[in-house]
Design a protein around this motif. Structure first.
Motif, PDB file in Angstrom:
ATOM      1  N   LEU A   1      40.888  32.010  52.772  1.00  9.24           N
ATOM      2  CA  LEU A   1      40.710  32.534  51.207  1.00  9.24           C
ATOM      3  C   LEU A   1      41.965  33.292  50.909  1.00  9.24           C
ATOM      4  O   LEU A   1      42.509  33.964  51.556  1.00  9.24           O
ATOM      5  CB  LEU A   1      39.555  33.293  51.265  1.00  9.24           C
ATOM      6  N   GLU A   2      42.396  33.068  49.743  1.00  8.02           N
ATOM      7  CA  GLU A   2      43.656  33.861  49.217  1.00  8.02           C
ATOM      8  C   GLU A   2      43.092  34.983  48.191  1.00  8.02           C
ATOM      9  O   GLU A   2      42.344  34.739  47.198  1.00  8.02           O
ATOM     10  CB  GLU A   2      44.531  33.066  48.423  1.00  8.02           C
ATOM     11  N   ILE A   3      43.455  36.098  48.509  1.00  2.32           N
ATOM     12  CA  ILE A   3      42.942  37.528  47.897  1.00  2.32           C
ATOM     13  C   ILE A   3      44.224  37.755  46.958  1.00  2.32           C
ATOM     14  O   ILE A   3      45.393  37.927  47.371  1.00  2.32           O
ATOM     15  CB  ILE A   3      42.633  38.461  48.906  1.00  2.32           C
ATOM     16  N   ILE A   4      43.903  37.980  45.730  1.00  2.00           N
ATOM     17  CA  ILE A   4      44.891  38.219  44.640  1.00  2.00           C
ATOM     18  C   ILE A   4      44.504  39.626  43.988  1.00  2.00           C
ATOM     19  O   ILE A   4      43.231  40.099  43.893  1.00  2.00           O
ATOM     20  CB  ILE A   4      45.282  37.250  43.714  1.00  2.00           C
ATOM     21  N   GLY A   5      45.593  40.141  43.347  1.00  2.00           N
ATOM     22  CA  GLY A   5      45.346  41.387  42.618  1.00  2.00           C
ATOM     23  C   GLY A   5      45.591  41.230  41.208  1.00  2.00           C
ATOM     24  O   GLY A   5      46.224  40.250  40.567  1.00  2.00           O
TER      25      GLY A   5
ATOM     26  N   LYS B   1      31.403  41.584  32.976  1.00  2.00           N
ATOM     27  CA  LYS B   1      30.225  41.312  33.948  1.00  2.00           C
ATOM     28  C   LYS B   1      30.253  39.921  34.240  1.00  2.00           C
ATOM     29  O   LYS B   1      30.542  38.928  33.527  1.00  2.00           O
ATOM     30  CB  LYS B   1      28.910  41.587  33.174  1.00  2.00           C
ATOM     31  N   GLY B   2      30.002  39.767  35.669  1.00  2.00           N
ATOM     32  CA  GLY B   2      30.061  38.146  36.310  1.00  2.00           C
ATOM     33  C   GLY B   2      31.436  37.896  36.933  1.00  2.00           C
ATOM     34  O   GLY B   2      31.395  36.958  37.609  1.00  2.00           O
ATOM     35  N   CYS B   3      32.330  38.879  36.571  1.00  2.00           N
ATOM     36  CA  CYS B   3      33.976  38.347  37.281  1.00  2.00           C
ATOM     37  C   CYS B   3      33.545  38.797  38.634  1.00  2.00           C
ATOM     38  O   CYS B   3      33.147  39.638  39.024  1.00  2.00           O
ATOM     39  CB  CYS B   3      34.863  39.461  36.352  1.00  2.00           C
ATOM     40  N   PRO B   4      34.223  37.734  39.192  1.00  2.00           N
ATOM     41  CA  PRO B   4      34.073  37.806  40.893  1.00  2.00           C
ATOM     42  C   PRO B   4      34.971  38.734  41.617  1.00  2.00           C
ATOM     43  O   PRO B   4      35.634  38.614  42.578  1.00  2.00           O
ATOM     44  CB  PRO B   4      34.501  36.392  41.199  1.00  2.00           C
ATOM     45  N   VAL B   5      35.062  39.786  41.352  1.00  2.00           N
ATOM     46  CA  VAL B   5      35.830  41.193  41.787  1.00  2.00           C
ATOM     47  C   VAL B   5      35.153  41.485  43.090  1.00  2.00           C
ATOM     48  O   VAL B   5      33.919  41.691  43.074  1.00  2.00           O
ATOM     49  CB  VAL B   5      35.832  42.420  40.624  1.00  2.00           C
ATOM     50  N   LEU B   6      36.017  41.806  44.147  1.00  2.00           N
ATOM     51  CA  LEU B   6      35.471  42.228  45.229  1.00  2.00           C
ATOM     52  C   LEU B   6      34.963  43.844  45.033  1.00  2.00           C
ATOM     53  O   LEU B   6      35.748  44.486  44.296  1.00  2.00           O
ATOM     54  CB  LEU B   6      36.566  41.971  46.415  1.00  2.00           C
ATOM     55  N   PRO B   7      34.082  44.078  46.007  1.00  2.00           N
ATOM     56  CA  PRO B   7      33.693  45.666  45.733  1.00  2.00           C
ATOM     57  C   PRO B   7      34.815  46.490  45.871  1.00  2.00           C
ATOM     58  O   PRO B   7      35.900  46.309  46.679  1.00  2.00           O
ATOM     59  CB  PRO B   7      32.869  45.763  46.860  1.00  2.00           C
TER      60      PRO B   7
ATOM     61  N   VAL C   1      40.560  39.941  44.045  1.00  2.00           N
ATOM     62  CA  VAL C   1      39.553  38.783  43.610  1.00  2.00           C
ATOM     63  C   VAL C   1      39.914  37.673  44.692  1.00  2.00           C
ATOM     64  O   VAL C   1      41.245  37.336  45.179  1.00  2.00           O
ATOM     65  CB  VAL C   1      39.407  38.433  42.446  1.00  2.00           C
ATOM     66  N   VAL C   2      38.831  36.547  44.952  1.00  2.00           N
ATOM     67  CA  VAL C   2      39.377  35.560  45.664  1.00  2.00           C
ATOM     68  C   VAL C   2      39.942  34.615  44.597  1.00  2.00           C
ATOM     69  O   VAL C   2      39.241  34.473  43.564  1.00  2.00           O
ATOM     70  CB  VAL C   2      38.054  34.770  46.265  1.00  2.00           C
ATOM     71  N   ARG C   3      41.028  34.015  44.933  1.00  2.00           N
ATOM     72  CA  ARG C   3      41.833  33.123  43.781  1.00  2.00           C
ATOM     73  C   ARG C   3      40.931  32.053  43.313  1.00  2.00           C
ATOM     74  O   ARG C   3      40.869  31.950  42.111  1.00  2.00           O
ATOM     75  CB  ARG C   3      43.059  32.641  44.517  1.00  2.00           C
ATOM     76  N   HIS C   4      40.294  31.229  43.906  1.00  2.00           N
ATOM     77  CA  HIS C   4      39.579  30.168  43.604  1.00  2.00           C
ATOM     78  C   HIS C   4      38.464  30.458  42.816  1.00  2.00           C
ATOM     79  O   HIS C   4      38.129  29.694  41.878  1.00  2.00           O
ATOM     80  CB  HIS C   4      39.177  28.896  44.787  1.00  2.00           C
TER      81      HIS C   4
END
Length: 58
Positions: A2-6, A28-34, A43-46
Protein backbone atom coordinates in the motif's frame (compact mmCIF):
# COMPACT_ATOMS: atom_id res chain seq x y z
CA UNK A 1 2.19 -2.93 -1.00
CA UNK A 2 0.00 0.00 0.00
CA UNK A 3 1.21 3.46 -0.87
CA UNK A 4 0.34 6.04 1.78
CA UNK A 5 0.21 9.63 0.58
CA UNK A 6 -0.37 12.98 2.24
CA UNK A 7 -1.87 16.31 1.33
CA UNK A 8 1.23 17.43 -0.59
CA UNK A 9 0.96 14.49 -3.01
CA UNK A 10 -2.78 15.04 -3.41
CA UNK A 11 -2.19 18.71 -4.21
CA UNK A 12 0.43 17.78 -6.83
CA UNK A 13 -1.47 14.85 -8.39
CA UNK A 14 -4.79 16.68 -8.70
CA UNK A 15 -3.41 20.22 -9.15
CA UNK A 16 -5.32 21.50 -6.12
CA UNK A 17 -4.64 24.32 -3.73
CA UNK A 18 -4.25 23.38 -0.05
CA UNK A 19 -7.76 24.61 0.82
CA UNK A 20 -9.33 22.52 -1.96
CA UNK A 21 -7.38 19.40 -0.95
CA UNK A 22 -8.33 19.92 2.70
CA UNK A 23 -12.00 20.21 1.73
CA UNK A 24 -11.81 16.87 -0.08
CA UNK A 25 -10.03 15.23 2.85
CA UNK A 26 -12.70 16.49 5.26
CA UNK A 27 -15.59 15.30 3.07
CA UNK A 28 -17.70 12.52 4.55
CA UNK A 29 -16.72 9.20 2.99
CA UNK A 30 -13.17 10.22 2.08
CA UNK A 31 -10.86 7.29 2.92
CA UNK A 32 -8.58 9.24 5.29
CA UNK A 33 -6.70 7.10 7.77
CA UNK A 34 -7.50 7.82 11.44
CA UNK A 35 -5.74 10.87 12.81
CA UNK A 36 -5.82 13.16 15.79
CA UNK A 37 -6.35 16.89 15.52
CA UNK A 38 -3.32 18.66 14.00
CA UNK A 39 -1.76 15.39 12.74
CA UNK A 40 -1.08 15.13 9.01
CA UNK A 41 -3.64 13.66 6.65
CA UNK A 42 -2.77 10.22 5.30
CA UNK A 43 -4.65 8.16 2.72
CA UNK A 44 -4.03 4.97 0.77
CA UNK A 45 -3.37 6.18 -2.79
CA UNK A 46 -5.55 3.66 -4.70
CA UNK A 47 -8.52 4.11 -2.33
CA UNK A 48 -8.32 7.89 -2.64
CA UNK A 49 -8.08 7.66 -6.44
CA UNK A 50 -11.19 5.46 -6.55
CA UNK A 51 -13.04 7.83 -4.22
CA UNK A 52 -12.08 10.86 -6.34
CA UNK A 53 -13.37 9.12 -9.49
CA UNK A 54 -16.73 8.61 -7.76
CA UNK A 55 -16.80 12.29 -6.75
CA UNK A 56 -16.48 13.40 -10.37
CA UNK A 57 -19.50 11.31 -11.37
CA UNK A 58 -21.80 13.00 -8.85
Amino acid sequence: MLEIIGIEEIMADYKLKRAQATNYLNTKGCPVLPRKKHEPYRVVRHKFEEWMENQKVK
